[in-house]
Design a protein around this motif. Structure first.
Motif, short mmCIF file in Angstrom:
data_model
loop_
_atom_site.label_atom_id
_atom_site.label_comp_id
_atom_site.label_asym_id
_atom_site.label_seq_id
_atom_site.Cartn_x
_atom_site.Cartn_y
_atom_site.Cartn_z
N ARG A 68 15.88 35.61 -14.92
CA ARG A 68 16.12 36.34 -13.68
C ARG A 68 15.54 37.74 -13.84
O ARG A 68 15.24 38.20 -14.95
N LEU A 69 15.41 38.44 -12.72
CA LEU A 69 14.92 39.80 -12.72
C LEU A 69 16.08 40.76 -12.54
O LEU A 69 16.97 40.53 -11.72
N LYS A 70 16.06 41.82 -13.31
CA LYS A 70 17.00 42.92 -13.14
C LYS A 70 16.18 44.08 -12.58
O LYS A 70 15.36 44.67 -13.29
N GLN A 71 16.38 44.37 -11.29
CA GLN A 71 15.60 45.41 -10.62
C GLN A 71 16.42 46.69 -10.61
O GLN A 71 17.61 46.67 -10.30
N ILE A 72 15.79 47.81 -10.94
CA ILE A 72 16.47 49.09 -11.03
C ILE A 72 15.86 50.07 -10.03
O ILE A 72 14.64 50.26 -10.01
N ASP A 73 16.72 50.69 -9.21
CA ASP A 73 16.28 51.71 -8.26
C ASP A 73 16.12 53.04 -9.00
O ASP A 73 16.62 53.22 -10.11
N LEU A 74 15.44 53.99 -8.35
CA LEU A 74 15.26 55.31 -8.93
C LEU A 74 16.58 56.03 -9.18
O LEU A 74 16.69 56.86 -10.08
N ASP A 75 17.62 55.68 -8.41
CA ASP A 75 18.94 56.31 -8.61
C ASP A 75 19.80 55.57 -9.64
O ASP A 75 20.95 55.90 -9.86
N GLY A 76 19.24 54.52 -10.27
CA GLY A 76 19.96 53.78 -11.30
C GLY A 76 20.71 52.56 -10.81
O GLY A 76 21.28 51.82 -11.61
N THR A 77 20.73 52.31 -9.50
CA THR A 77 21.39 51.12 -8.96
C THR A 77 20.65 49.88 -9.43
O THR A 77 19.43 49.84 -9.44
N ILE A 78 21.41 48.86 -9.83
CA ILE A 78 20.83 47.62 -10.38
C ILE A 78 21.07 46.47 -9.42
O ILE A 78 22.15 46.32 -8.85
#
Length: 135
Positions: free
Chosen positions: A107-117
């Motif tokens: 699976r993919l773990k996508q991370i936003d610039l603010d750290g939200t996963i």
């Protein structure tokens, strides 16, 4: 006057009838993934994914779990930088070297610039060794 529909006229929108509101979504998904698949070659699992759009995307880790979906871990070296904010489709890939036969989940773990996963739904592959004739 002309009505564009039974419920809302163009005058309501232009003039701004106080009974009429146009509701826009506050935010879309940070990343719209439109494909994620695996391709097995020799002892390698090629993982491929693409996005339609990205908003504040820091990047992705590819995660793997062996035999079940209860023990996902980041694969070392799998971090792939995102493209921040874009409406241009992007394509990504990562190759995992598999050491033993069996059933693997990715699976993919996508991370936003603010750290939200965010996580996507896992895909499953079944890996078999190809035995060579040693004669």
């Amino acid at each position: 006057f002309y009505r564009s529909s039974r419920y809302l006229s163009w005058m309501d929108v232009i003039v701004g009838d106080p009974k009429t509101r146009i509701i826009m979504p506050e935010e879309g998904l940070p990343v719209e993934i439109y494909y994620f698949y695996a391709n097995i070659t020799n002892n390698n699992v090629g993982l491929y994914w693409g996005t339609l759009s990205e908003t504040n995307n820091y990047g992705f880790y590819v995660q793997r779990s062996y035999k079940n979906t209860n023990s996902f871990r980041d694969i070392p070296g799998s971090f792939t930088p995102g493209h921040g904010t874009t409406n241009i489709p992007q394509h990504y890939q990562f190759t995992d070297i598999v050491s033993k036969p069996g059933r693997y989940y990715y699976r993919l773990k996508q991370i936003d610039l603010d750290g939200t996963i965010h996580y996507n739904d896992p895909i499953r592959i079944r890996f078999y060794y190809k035995y060579e004739n040693l004669e």
